[in-house]
Design an enzyme around this catalytic site. Sequence first.
Site, mmCIF file in Angstrom:
data_model
loop_
_atom_site.group_PDB
_atom_site.id
_atom_site.type_symbol
_atom_site.label_atom_id
_atom_site.label_comp_id
_atom_site.label_asym_id
_atom_site.label_seq_id
_atom_site.Cartn_x
_atom_site.Cartn_y
_atom_site.Cartn_z
ATOM 1 N N GLY A 47 28.972 48.076 77.931
ATOM 2 C CA GLY A 47 28.203 49.249 77.516
ATOM 3 C C GLY A 47 28.418 50.477 78.384
ATOM 4 O O GLY A 47 27.568 51.374 78.408
ATOM 5 N N ASN A 49 30.630 52.838 77.885
ATOM 6 C CA ASN A 49 30.765 53.980 76.961
ATOM 7 C C ASN A 49 29.415 54.369 76.370
ATOM 8 O O ASN A 49 29.116 55.554 76.228
ATOM 9 C CB ASN A 49 31.763 53.643 75.853
ATOM 10 C CG ASN A 49 33.191 53.828 76.316
ATOM 11 O OD1 ASN A 49 33.655 54.952 76.491
ATOM 12 N ND2 ASN A 49 33.882 52.726 76.554
ATOM 13 N N ARG A 100 31.314 36.803 57.778
ATOM 14 C CA ARG A 100 31.439 38.148 58.323
ATOM 15 C C ARG A 100 30.698 39.149 57.436
ATOM 16 O O ARG A 100 30.045 40.075 57.917
ATOM 17 C CB ARG A 100 32.924 38.544 58.451
ATOM 18 C CG ARG A 100 33.119 39.856 59.190
ATOM 19 C CD ARG A 100 34.474 40.448 58.982
ATOM 20 N NE ARG A 100 34.894 40.482 57.601
ATOM 21 C CZ ARG A 100 34.410 41.304 56.698
ATOM 22 N NH1 ARG A 100 33.488 42.179 57.013
ATOM 23 N NH2 ARG A 100 34.823 41.256 55.450
ATOM 24 N N MET A 125 33.624 44.394 69.520
ATOM 25 C CA MET A 125 34.782 43.511 69.444
ATOM 26 C C MET A 125 34.789 42.694 68.151
ATOM 27 O O MET A 125 35.045 41.501 68.162
ATOM 28 C CB MET A 125 34.808 42.577 70.668
ATOM 29 C CG MET A 125 34.947 43.323 71.962
ATOM 30 S SD MET A 125 36.419 44.369 71.929
ATOM 31 C CE MET A 125 36.352 45.080 73.547
ATOM 32 N N ARG A 126 34.476 43.393 67.062
ATOM 33 C CA ARG A 126 34.508 42.715 65.771
ATOM 34 C C ARG A 126 35.152 43.627 64.739
ATOM 35 O O ARG A 126 34.995 44.846 64.807
ATOM 36 C CB ARG A 126 33.083 42.383 65.306
ATOM 37 C CG ARG A 126 32.487 41.217 66.047
ATOM 38 C CD ARG A 126 31.181 40.788 65.452
ATOM 39 N NE ARG A 126 31.247 40.383 64.049
ATOM 40 C CZ ARG A 126 31.654 39.194 63.631
ATOM 41 N NH1 ARG A 126 32.056 38.288 64.491
ATOM 42 N NH2 ARG A 126 31.661 38.891 62.341
ATOM 43 N N ILE A 127 35.844 42.986 63.813
ATOM 44 C CA ILE A 127 36.429 43.761 62.720
ATOM 45 C C ILE A 127 35.314 44.037 61.724
ATOM 46 O O ILE A 127 34.536 43.133 61.396
ATOM 47 C CB ILE A 127 37.574 42.959 62.066
ATOM 48 C CG1 ILE A 127 38.738 42.858 63.063
ATOM 49 C CG2 ILE A 127 38.021 43.587 60.757
ATOM 50 C CD1 ILE A 127 39.866 41.972 62.617
ATOM 51 N N VAL A 128 35.200 45.284 61.279
ATOM 52 C CA VAL A 128 34.168 45.563 60.273
ATOM 53 C C VAL A 128 34.807 45.554 58.882
ATOM 54 O O VAL A 128 35.969 45.921 58.717
ATOM 55 C CB VAL A 128 33.433 46.912 60.523
ATOM 56 C CG1 VAL A 128 32.495 46.821 61.696
ATOM 57 C CG2 VAL A 128 34.397 48.059 60.678
ATOM 58 N N ASN A 142 35.766 54.617 66.285
ATOM 59 C CA ASN A 142 35.997 53.518 67.240
ATOM 60 C C ASN A 142 36.772 54.048 68.440
ATOM 61 O O ASN A 142 37.588 54.957 68.302
ATOM 62 C CB ASN A 142 36.834 52.435 66.545
ATOM 63 C CG ASN A 142 37.180 51.281 67.459
ATOM 64 O OD1 ASN A 142 36.307 50.746 68.158
ATOM 65 N ND2 ASN A 142 38.442 50.887 67.486
ATOM 66 N N HIS A 144 39.459 52.886 71.398
ATOM 67 C CA HIS A 144 40.422 51.817 71.662
ATOM 68 C C HIS A 144 41.216 52.161 72.919
ATOM 69 O O HIS A 144 41.646 53.298 73.084
ATOM 70 C CB HIS A 144 41.351 51.677 70.447
ATOM 71 C CG HIS A 144 42.333 50.569 70.591
ATOM 72 N ND1 HIS A 144 41.986 49.235 70.441
ATOM 73 C CD2 HIS A 144 43.651 50.574 70.911
ATOM 74 C CE1 HIS A 144 43.053 48.491 70.647
ATOM 75 N NE2 HIS A 144 44.074 49.271 70.939
#
Length: 232
Positions: A47, A49, A100, A125-128, A142, A144
């Site tokens: 956290g 950021n 998901r 750390m999850r694909i939406v 996002n 990266h």
Amino acid sequence: MKQDNREYTDKKLSYHLNDLNLISPLDSEIPLFEPKIKLGILASGNGSNFEYIIKSIQNKQLNAEISILIVNNPNCLAIKKAIKYKIPYVIINHRDCDSRVEHDMLVMKKLEELSVELVVMAGWMRIVGKEIINMYKNRLINIHPSILPSFKGIDAIQQAIDHRVTITGCTVHYVQKEVDSGSIIIQAAVPIKKQDTKDSLKKRIQKMEHIILPLAIATVAKDIRTNFKDKK
Ligand code: GAR
């Protein structure tokens, strides 16, 4: 003479190497917009950021309020920061969901319930899935830790080290279906030093992340408040 501070001078230019632009695009001022934008922050990790977004709001650089921090990991340190700064948070643990899509739906429900306008994946750390992407088109961003399109996906910092590149960095981009592929909003470059370890490099990348993420949020928020353009 220290290499980093070498001075270059000619008739028009006088600057130090440290002053060279490592962030692009970089306006001289953080974009301003009214009224205040409602943010939803998604995080899975430390956290840091998230904390810098809070600080940018506190020091009035960012005209925003954080409606909610959503975490998927009950042990993540972002929660401690939410408590410290009195930001509302909710744990939506993906392990408690059957799919998901079910997890995405719970996240989306929470964001909608609070009328969140801009969603920031700050170490999420999850694909939406497409449901969230479509709902928050042009309003989901996002961060990266690489200069995209290089080193997409997991462990981007290690990927940069393994490829022996001499410059890496970080990117804030809109989120679209293909991972780490949406339109780029802002990037920062970070040179890799010979003696760098993954940790030392990560620290310098994160320093830049803490600068560019609030800038990107302000850029997108201004866009939302003025002309809501169609971006992928
Ligand atoms: C950040 O470095 C961010 O770039 C990275 O996770 C870190 C979270 O740090 N995100 C990704 O790798 C996403 N693919 P933080 O929890 O201290 O903000």
